[in-house]
Write a protein that holds these residues in place. Structure first.
Motif, short mmCIF file in Angstrom:
data_model
loop_
_atom_site.label_atom_id
_atom_site.label_comp_id
_atom_site.label_asym_id
_atom_site.label_seq_id
_atom_site.Cartn_x
_atom_site.Cartn_y
_atom_site.Cartn_z
N ALA A 177 5.51 -0.35 -6.94
CA ALA A 177 4.09 -1.23 -7.10
C ALA A 177 4.09 -1.59 -8.59
CB ALA A 177 2.71 -0.84 -6.45
N VAL A 196 2.10 1.71 -3.43
CA VAL A 196 1.31 2.18 -4.43
C VAL A 196 0.92 3.63 -4.27
CG1 VAL A 196 -1.33 2.00 -4.75
CG2 VAL A 196 -0.26 -0.03 -4.59
N ARG A 197 0.98 4.00 -2.99
CA ARG A 197 0.93 5.75 -2.79
C ARG A 197 2.08 6.41 -3.13
NH1 ARG A 197 -0.65 3.84 2.41
NH2 ARG A 197 1.11 4.07 3.65
N LEU A 233 -1.61 -5.56 -10.00
CA LEU A 233 -2.66 -5.20 -9.41
C LEU A 233 -4.04 -5.17 -10.11
CD1 LEU A 233 -3.94 -4.42 -6.47
CD2 LEU A 233 -3.26 -2.08 -6.98
N GLU A 265 3.51 5.78 -6.10
CA GLU A 265 3.85 5.57 -7.80
C GLU A 265 3.74 7.06 -8.19
OE1 GLU A 265 4.20 3.09 -10.12
OE2 GLU A 265 5.16 2.25 -8.15
N THR A 302 -3.41 2.71 -16.05
CA THR A 302 -2.28 1.96 -15.75
C THR A 302 -1.43 1.60 -16.71
OG1 THR A 302 -3.57 0.02 -16.38
CG2 THR A 302 -4.15 0.74 -14.24
N LEU A 319 1.41 -2.09 -10.95
CA LEU A 319 0.06 -1.64 -10.94
C LEU A 319 -0.92 -2.49 -11.80
CD1 LEU A 319 -0.06 2.41 -10.60
CD2 LEU A 319 -0.29 0.55 -8.60
N CYS A 347 -8.93 5.53 -10.44
CA CYS A 347 -7.30 5.45 -9.93
C CYS A 347 -6.81 6.04 -11.11
CB CYS A 347 -6.87 4.04 -9.51
SG CYS A 347 -7.50 3.19 -7.99
N ARG A 370 0.74 -1.26 0.20
CA ARG A 370 0.16 -0.15 -0.18
C ARG A 370 0.77 1.30 -0.16
NH1 ARG A 370 -4.06 0.60 4.18
NH2 ARG A 370 -5.03 1.95 2.79
#
Length: 117
Positions: free
Chosen positions: A75, A26-27, A80, A29, A112, A77, A109, A23
């Motif tokens: 991450a 991800v924040r 994910l 990125e 990607t 993405l 979001c 997490r």
């Protein structure tokens, strides 16, 4: 994504510290973070973080890129996205309007990347 790949990713995330690492990345990125910064952000010993990063990378959830002396983790993405799509593939028994709120939340979001390198 097949069932085995989904299980590998889900099992990698099924541990509190690894979930928090993922997490956090991800924040952060698209820039990612070096392992030492991840350890400092989460107040976890760096050798512990390194072990967790390796598990997440084996599951395809992270990428690592060397920058001089640092290894920067990001991450993945697209992975994910594949996992999320695998989980909702058969959503709502073929009634896509029932899944519309979930799809809208996921698409909020932004775009990607196509692949992780």
């Amino acid at each position: 994504m097949d069932t085995e790949s989904a299980l590998l990713a889900l099992s990698a995330l099924a541990q509190a510290t690894r979930l928090e690492i993922f997490r956090l990345l991800v924040r952060h990125e698209p820039g990612g973070l070096p392992a030492g910064n991840v350890a400092r952000h989460l107040d976890v010993p760096q050798n512990t973080v390194s072990a967790h990063l390796a598990v997440l990378a084996r599951a395809g959830l992270l990428t690592a890129q060397r920058h001089s002396r640092l290894i920067v983790y990001r991450a993945c993405l697209p992975r994910l996205r594949e996992l999320m799509l695998f989980l909702v593939r058969d959503c709502c028994a073929g009634s896509p309007e029932l899944c519309a709120p979930l799809v809208a939340d996921l698409s909020a979001c932004g775009p990607t990347l196509e692949t992780c390198t």
